[in-house]
Design an enzyme around this catalytic site. Structure first.
Site, PDB file in Angstrom:
ATOM      1  N   SER A   1      -1.927  -6.891   7.519  1.00 39.39           N
ATOM      2  CA  SER A   1      -1.046  -7.508   8.509  1.00 39.39           C
ATOM      3  C   SER A   1      -0.531  -8.862   8.061  1.00 39.39           C
ATOM      4  O   SER A   1       0.564  -9.271   8.424  1.00 39.39           O
ATOM      5  CB  SER A   1      -1.775  -7.668   9.848  1.00 39.39           C
ATOM      6  OG  SER A   1      -2.793  -8.655   9.746  1.00 39.39           O
TER       7      SER A   1
ATOM      8  N   SER B   1     -10.514  -4.250   3.697  1.00 40.97           N
ATOM      9  CA  SER B   1      -9.765  -4.952   2.645  1.00 40.97           C
ATOM     10  C   SER B   1     -10.686  -5.927   1.926  1.00 40.97           C
ATOM     11  O   SER B   1     -10.566  -6.127   0.711  1.00 40.97           O
ATOM     12  CB  SER B   1      -8.566  -5.703   3.230  1.00 40.97           C
ATOM     13  OG  SER B   1      -7.628  -4.805   3.767  1.00 40.97           O
TER      14      SER B   1
ATOM     15  N   GLU C   1      -5.667   0.014   2.259  1.00 40.97           N
ATOM     16  CA  GLU C   1      -6.915  -0.283   1.546  1.00 40.97           C
ATOM     17  C   GLU C   1      -7.041   0.536   0.257  1.00 40.97           C
ATOM     18  O   GLU C   1      -7.420  -0.001  -0.786  1.00 40.97           O
ATOM     19  CB  GLU C   1      -8.103  -0.027   2.477  1.00 40.97           C
ATOM     20  CG  GLU C   1      -8.097  -0.953   3.671  1.00 40.97           C
ATOM     21  CD  GLU C   1      -8.557  -0.311   4.974  1.00 40.97           C
ATOM     22  OE1 GLU C   1      -8.454  -0.978   6.006  1.00 40.97           O
ATOM     23  OE2 GLU C   1      -9.010   0.855   4.958  1.00 40.97           O
TER      24      GLU C   1
END
Length: 186
Positions: A88, A47, A153
């Site tokens: 997350s 990311s 991503e």
């Protein structure tokens, strides 16, 4: 798996998660980027690589942009915008920087897989890419045949490229104009 059938699955997954992103959230983030004194971006892992690509395009637009953790990154403060990318929304360093940015008076935008995450809770703007993540597998979201966090991503890259295109339109800037800010020491 054959390439074409796998490609169809991957594209369908990306379309599935990005089709839920609202135009209003893209507009809200775009307006915040344009209002900000400076834009800071932060994410970890893959990311983080995508967030750096987003930072590069924002720089190509002529904006004052910094990637958190780089040696030339100045201090953050009031009037600045911190954009966080975290599937997350629970990565410790990301949560810590988000909390610190709040104390320093910066606005915070997060792009995450979970609107219930800690990072989302500290953010002024939250864009949700609803994918499942290995770090928080019990959260709702689209499952993927791809490994680990690939779906988040890839979707993050496409989403941020669309935000850049939105900003190009707002700023009346085309690709040729952006290229003038492209690196010339390569």
């Amino acid at each position: 798996m054959k390439f074409e059938s796998t490609l169809d699955i991957v594209i369908d997954e990306i379309r599935s998660v990005l089709s839920g992103v609202k135009d209003s959230s893209i507009e809200e983030l775009s307006e915040s980027i344009l209002r900000a004194r400076r834009v800071f971006l932060f994410a970890m892992g893959r990311s983080g690589l995508v967030i750096k690509a987003f930072a590069m395009r924002l720089m190509h637009l002529g904006l004052k942009v910094h990637v958190v953790g780089e040696v030339t990154t100045p201090s953050l403060g009031e009037g600045d915008l911190l954009i966080i990318g975290s599937a997350s929304g629970e990565t410790p360093s990301v949560v810590l920087n988000c909390k610190k940015a709040r104390k320093l008076g910066a606005a915070i935008a997060s792009i995450t897989a979970s609107k219930e995450s800690t990072v989302a809770g500290h953010s002024d703007i939250v864009i949700t890419i609803p994918t499942k993540t290995p770090k928080v597998p019990d959260r709702a979201g689209v499952s993927s045949v791809q490994p680990m966090g690939n779906l988040f991503e890839q979707s993050l890259l496409i989403l941020t490229d669309i935000i850049v295109m939105n900003l190009m339109e707002s700023l009346s800037i085309d690709s040729e104009m952006m290229f003038k800010n492209h690196a010339n020491l390569e």
